[in-house]
Design a protein around this motif. Structure first.
Motif, PDB file in Angstrom:
ATOM      1  N   GLY A   1      19.146  59.062 -74.365  1.00  0.00           N
ATOM      2  CA  GLY A   1      18.418  58.569 -75.548  1.00  0.00           C
ATOM      3  C   GLY A   1      18.737  57.104 -75.937  1.00  0.00           C
ATOM      4  O   GLY A   1      18.185  56.539 -77.050  1.00  0.00           O
ATOM      5  N   ILE A   2      19.415  56.342 -74.954  1.00  0.00           N
ATOM      6  CA  ILE A   2      19.792  54.905 -75.242  1.00  0.00           C
ATOM      7  C   ILE A   2      18.661  53.973 -74.879  1.00  0.00           C
ATOM      8  O   ILE A   2      18.402  54.216 -73.541  1.00  0.00           O
ATOM      9  CB  ILE A   2      21.314  54.617 -74.719  1.00  0.00           C
ATOM     10  CG1 ILE A   2      22.119  55.371 -75.485  1.00  0.00           C
ATOM     11  CG2 ILE A   2      21.341  53.042 -74.694  1.00  0.00           C
ATOM     12  CD1 ILE A   2      23.672  54.980 -75.052  1.00  0.00           C
ATOM     13  N   GLU A   3      18.377  53.221 -75.450  1.00  0.00           N
ATOM     14  CA  GLU A   3      17.189  52.358 -75.367  1.00  0.00           C
ATOM     15  C   GLU A   3      17.853  51.231 -74.233  1.00  0.00           C
ATOM     16  O   GLU A   3      18.812  50.689 -74.522  1.00  0.00           O
ATOM     17  CB  GLU A   3      16.485  51.622 -76.243  1.00  0.00           C
ATOM     18  CG  GLU A   3      15.218  50.914 -76.047  1.00  0.00           C
ATOM     19  CD  GLU A   3      14.725  50.153 -77.192  1.00  0.00           C
ATOM     20  OE1 GLU A   3      13.694  49.218 -77.263  1.00  0.00           O
ATOM     21  OE2 GLU A   3      14.763  50.720 -78.438  1.00  0.00           O
ATOM     22  N   LEU A   4      17.022  50.456 -73.365  1.00  0.00           N
ATOM     23  CA  LEU A   4      17.548  49.430 -72.299  1.00  0.00           C
ATOM     24  C   LEU A   4      16.961  48.201 -73.223  1.00  0.00           C
ATOM     25  O   LEU A   4      15.595  48.100 -73.057  1.00  0.00           O
ATOM     26  CB  LEU A   4      17.333  49.833 -71.030  1.00  0.00           C
ATOM     27  CG  LEU A   4      17.894  51.174 -70.483  1.00  0.00           C
ATOM     28  CD1 LEU A   4      17.646  51.449 -69.101  1.00  0.00           C
ATOM     29  CD2 LEU A   4      19.445  51.166 -70.572  1.00  0.00           C
ATOM     30  N   THR A   5      17.773  47.230 -72.783  1.00  0.00           N
ATOM     31  CA  THR A   5      17.206  45.970 -73.040  1.00  0.00           C
ATOM     32  C   THR A   5      17.709  44.820 -72.306  1.00  0.00           C
ATOM     33  O   THR A   5      18.692  44.895 -71.852  1.00  0.00           O
ATOM     34  CB  THR A   5      17.409  45.600 -74.559  1.00  0.00           C
ATOM     35  OG1 THR A   5      16.841  43.948 -74.813  1.00  0.00           O
ATOM     36  CG2 THR A   5      18.879  45.429 -74.845  1.00  0.00           C
ATOM     37  N   PRO A   6      16.640  43.800 -72.017  1.00  0.00           N
ATOM     38  CA  PRO A   6      17.180  42.632 -70.968  1.00  0.00           C
ATOM     39  C   PRO A   6      17.692  41.457 -71.601  1.00  0.00           C
ATOM     40  O   PRO A   6      18.201  40.753 -71.099  1.00  0.00           O
ATOM     41  CB  PRO A   6      15.724  42.382 -70.420  1.00  0.00           C
ATOM     42  CG  PRO A   6      14.635  42.636 -71.241  1.00  0.00           C
ATOM     43  CD  PRO A   6      15.409  43.908 -72.118  1.00  0.00           C
ATOM     44  N   ASP A   7      17.643  41.864 -73.014  1.00  0.00           N
ATOM     45  CA  ASP A   7      18.161  40.392 -73.936  1.00  0.00           C
ATOM     46  C   ASP A   7      19.499  41.145 -74.483  1.00  0.00           C
ATOM     47  O   ASP A   7      19.850  41.872 -75.271  1.00  0.00           O
ATOM     48  CB  ASP A   7      17.194  40.370 -75.026  1.00  0.00           C
ATOM     49  CG  ASP A   7      17.846  39.230 -75.861  1.00  0.00           C
ATOM     50  OD1 ASP A   7      18.685  38.562 -75.611  1.00  0.00           O
ATOM     51  OD2 ASP A   7      17.098  39.113 -76.933  1.00  0.00           O
ATOM     52  N   PRO A   8      20.493  40.254 -73.832  1.00  0.00           N
ATOM     53  CA  PRO A   8      21.987  40.664 -74.441  1.00  0.00           C
ATOM     54  C   PRO A   8      22.316  40.459 -75.918  1.00  0.00           C
ATOM     55  O   PRO A   8      22.850  41.130 -76.461  1.00  0.00           O
ATOM     56  CB  PRO A   8      22.768  39.789 -73.626  1.00  0.00           C
ATOM     57  CG  PRO A   8      21.954  38.731 -73.129  1.00  0.00           C
ATOM     58  CD  PRO A   8      20.683  39.141 -72.936  1.00  0.00           C
ATOM     59  N   ALA A   9      21.340  39.682 -76.480  1.00  0.00           N
ATOM     60  CA  ALA A   9      21.348  39.498 -77.958  1.00  0.00           C
ATOM     61  C   ALA A   9      21.052  40.592 -79.055  1.00  0.00           C
ATOM     62  O   ALA A   9      21.469  40.934 -79.894  1.00  0.00           O
ATOM     63  CB  ALA A   9      20.822  38.200 -78.324  1.00  0.00           C
ATOM     64  N   GLU A  10      20.154  41.393 -77.869  1.00  0.00           N
ATOM     65  CA  GLU A  10      19.473  42.638 -78.828  1.00  0.00           C
ATOM     66  C   GLU A  10      20.406  43.884 -78.567  1.00  0.00           C
ATOM     67  O   GLU A  10      20.256  44.975 -79.087  1.00  0.00           O
ATOM     68  CB  GLU A  10      18.016  42.775 -78.430  1.00  0.00           C
ATOM     69  CG  GLU A  10      17.199  41.962 -78.701  1.00  0.00           C
ATOM     70  CD  GLU A  10      17.064  41.741 -80.149  1.00  0.00           C
ATOM     71  OE1 GLU A  10      17.017  42.873 -81.032  1.00  0.00           O
ATOM     72  OE2 GLU A  10      17.254  40.626 -80.938  1.00  0.00           O
ATOM     73  N   ALA A  11      21.572  43.677 -77.660  1.00  0.00           N
ATOM     74  CA  ALA A  11      22.329  44.972 -77.221  1.00  0.00           C
ATOM     75  C   ALA A  11      23.425  45.526 -78.226  1.00  0.00           C
ATOM     76  O   ALA A  11      24.094  44.523 -78.503  1.00  0.00           O
ATOM     77  CB  ALA A  11      22.715  44.921 -75.622  1.00  0.00           C
ATOM     78  N   ASP A  12      23.538  46.826 -78.461  1.00  0.00           N
ATOM     79  CA  ASP A  12      24.553  47.214 -79.232  1.00  0.00           C
ATOM     80  C   ASP A  12      25.808  47.267 -78.265  1.00  0.00           C
ATOM     81  O   ASP A  12      26.953  46.971 -78.302  1.00  0.00           O
ATOM     82  CB  ASP A  12      24.325  48.728 -79.921  1.00  0.00           C
ATOM     83  CG  ASP A  12      23.180  48.338 -80.746  1.00  0.00           C
ATOM     84  OD1 ASP A  12      23.486  48.062 -81.970  1.00  0.00           O
ATOM     85  OD2 ASP A  12      22.154  48.744 -80.373  1.00  0.00           O
ATOM     86  N   ILE A  13      25.397  47.771 -76.817  1.00  0.00           N
ATOM     87  CA  ILE A  13      26.522  47.953 -75.821  1.00  0.00           C
ATOM     88  C   ILE A  13      26.094  47.030 -74.818  1.00  0.00           C
ATOM     89  O   ILE A  13      24.871  46.852 -74.139  1.00  0.00           O
ATOM     90  CB  ILE A  13      26.334  49.407 -75.260  1.00  0.00           C
ATOM     91  CG1 ILE A  13      26.285  50.416 -76.624  1.00  0.00           C
ATOM     92  CG2 ILE A  13      27.443  49.920 -74.253  1.00  0.00           C
ATOM     93  CD1 ILE A  13      25.730  51.565 -76.240  1.00  0.00           C
ATOM     94  N   LEU A  14      26.986  46.205 -74.169  1.00  0.00           N
ATOM     95  CA  LEU A  14      26.897  45.459 -72.900  1.00  0.00           C
ATOM     96  C   LEU A  14      27.856  46.335 -72.104  1.00  0.00           C
ATOM     97  O   LEU A  14      29.222  46.078 -72.063  1.00  0.00           O
ATOM     98  CB  LEU A  14      27.064  43.903 -73.200  1.00  0.00           C
ATOM     99  CG  LEU A  14      25.999  43.288 -74.125  1.00  0.00           C
ATOM    100  CD1 LEU A  14      26.726  41.916 -74.638  1.00  0.00           C
ATOM    101  CD2 LEU A  14      24.787  43.149 -73.437  1.00  0.00           C
ATOM    102  N   ILE A  15      27.131  46.069 -70.701  1.00  0.00           N
ATOM    103  CA  ILE A  15      28.047  46.549 -69.454  1.00  0.00           C
ATOM    104  C   ILE A  15      27.779  45.645 -68.466  1.00  0.00           C
ATOM    105  O   ILE A  15      26.640  45.116 -68.013  1.00  0.00           O
ATOM    106  CB  ILE A  15      27.567  47.948 -68.860  1.00  0.00           C
ATOM    107  CG1 ILE A  15      27.537  49.192 -70.182  1.00  0.00           C
ATOM    108  CG2 ILE A  15      28.321  48.545 -67.849  1.00  0.00           C
ATOM    109  CD1 ILE A  15      26.275  49.538 -70.762  1.00  0.00           C
ATOM    110  N   VAL A  16      28.809  44.998 -68.063  1.00  0.00           N
ATOM    111  CA  VAL A  16      29.068  44.093 -66.817  1.00  0.00           C
ATOM    112  C   VAL A  16      29.497  45.005 -65.665  1.00  0.00           C
ATOM    113  O   VAL A  16      30.640  45.479 -65.645  1.00  0.00           O
ATOM    114  CB  VAL A  16      29.848  42.811 -67.116  1.00  0.00           C
ATOM    115  CG1 VAL A  16      29.961  42.069 -65.842  1.00  0.00           C
ATOM    116  CG2 VAL A  16      29.335  42.429 -68.295  1.00  0.00           C
TER     117      VAL A  16
END
Length: 443
Positions: free
Chosen positions: A28-43
């Protein structure tokens, strides 16, 4: 809740990213291409050579800025760098909230949940997990092409390489499972599948008692909607006559052979812990060209391996002059800790490595240009990937001679109607410029 991903390194790493994306979306987690909009960032990081490690660290630090300027509450370092350095990385990177190893993609939600609770965690134990055709996966490549990982890990122990420590021992997926995944991909519009592993010619040895890439390919080409299949990272050791015959006889298989040979001096090859000799390489290359008409051969080589003398370098240079490979990548040796080559004497100075690198690349540039010219006037099939923004009558794409993300693209003139994913027949005009000569192939 939104998550953003940055995937670094090779196509094998990209598949890991895609299955993690699938796991997140399934929860249920939404994916975003904009890192500024992300609550979670994975590298998803790479640690193959020093420059890749530096890029990974820089990317993690750049993403950490979004804890101040964006919505990021969890920064997860996944992949090879995390697997290789584990707790050390967490200790030295206070910006990171979790370290997730290469075999722990299935625990991505555990990492997310723990970090959102304020816990810093390392999940990087050795894990034999393989994804399968039922694993949620979101492909990030164009709709018409996809990578399929046929095996994980590596049992080769090349003296310069840390991959066995990072990815673990070699383990193959079953033929039936791979074919079912490819069937699902083609139902979604995929026309080209690229089979990948650390060593694709070793495929199946652990499951079936012998290298079984030929058998896998015979099954893959039966997938009805699949048009092209190519395989990368084909080590010469297990490139059998049976495999050559499959390449030669199956029209869906791209006549593109990627052989990572690494060097041509026999003494240096032994120092590298490579099982092949120059004589065996030459015999294989001769056989490939004889039995697979029009075959494109690509390889990679290392200059500056510890102890490489000028004479040994000239042996490699002569090999390239004589063999006239279609495509070549050259790398300067990267000194990696925990590998046998790290403590070898006679480390080659950086300036010498750079001189040898530029020398070989200059030589190969001329060879590749001449090879391309030899195709002028011939007809080929091209997979369309897009259109030239400034010249709408020109489309860009790849023939069987160009692997995605590796070999560049070709330009097709006088094309008005083709769209990405179409396969068209063209005539080679010069270099990488082609002309449409017929209708597109049926879907």
């Amino acid at each position: 809740m939104k998550a953003g991903f940055i995937s670094l390194g090779c196509s094998k790493n990209l598949v890991d990213t895609e299955v993690m994306l699938g796991e997140l979306k399934a929860h249920g987690i939404e994916l975003t291409p904009d890192p500024a909009e992300a609550d979670i960032l994975i590298v998803n990081t790479c640690a193959f050579i020093q420059s890749a490690k530096e890029e990974s660290i820089t990317t993690v630090l750049n993403m950490a800025d979004y804890k101040e300027t964006g919505r990021c509450r969890s920064l997860i370092v996944a992949g090879c760098l995390g697997q290789r350095y584990k707790q050390e990385l967490l200790d030295e990177l206070p910006e990171a909230d979790a370290i997730l190893g290469t075999g722990a993609w299935g625990r991505i939600m555990e990492a997310v949940e723990e970090t959102l609770k304020g816990h810093r965690v390392v999940i990087a134990d050795e894990d034999d997990t393989l994804y399968d055709e039922n694993t949620p996966r979101i492909t990030t490549t164009p709709d018409y092409t996809a990578y399929v990982k046929i095996a994980e890990g590596c049992d080769n122990r090349c003296a310069f390489c840390a991959i066995p420590q990072i990815r673990g021992h070699y383990r193959s997926r079953r033929i039936e499972d791979i074919c079912k995944e490819i069937e699902k991909l083609t139902e979604k519009g995929v026309r080209e599948v690229v089979l990948i592993a650390q060593d694709s010619t070793m495929y199946g040895k652990d499951l079936y008692g012998k290298p079984s890439l030929a058998e896998l390919l015979r099954n893959v080409v039966k997938v009805p909607k699949l048009k092209w299949v190519r395989t990368l990272y084909l080590y010469p050791k297990f490139f059998t006559d049976e495999l050559i015959d499959v390449y030669a006889s199956e029209p869906k298989i791209c006549k593109y052979v990627d052989l990572p040979l690494q060097h041509a001096d026999n003494d240096l090859l032994r120092s590298m812990h490579r099982p092949d000799t120059q004589e065996e390489m030459v015999a294989l290359l001769d056989k490939l060209r004889k039995k697979i008409p029009g075959v494109t051969i690509r390889s990679t080589f290392i200059v500056g391996f510890p102890g490489e003398t000028e004479e040994q370098f000239q042996t490699l240079r002569k090999f390239l002059e004589e063999q006239r490979l279609d495509k070549v990548g050259v790398f300067t040796y990267s000194r990696e800790e925990d590998t046998p080559a790290y403590d070898m004497p006679n480390q080659v100075p950086e300036e010498v490595m750079q001189e040898r690198y530029h020398d070989l690349m200059s030589l190969q540039s001329k060879i590749s240009e001449e090879v391309n010219q030899s195709f002028e006037g011939k007809e080929l099939e091209v997979l369309v990937e897009g259109r030239d923004e400034e010249q709408p009558n020109i489309c860009v794409g790849r023939s069987y001679r160009e692997a995605p993300e590796v070999d560049g693209q070709v330009y097709v003139e006088n094309d008005q109607d083709s769209k990405p994913g179409d396969i068209i027949r063209v005539k080679v005009l010069q270099g990488f410029t082609y002309d449409v000569v017929g209708e597109k192939l049926p879907e």
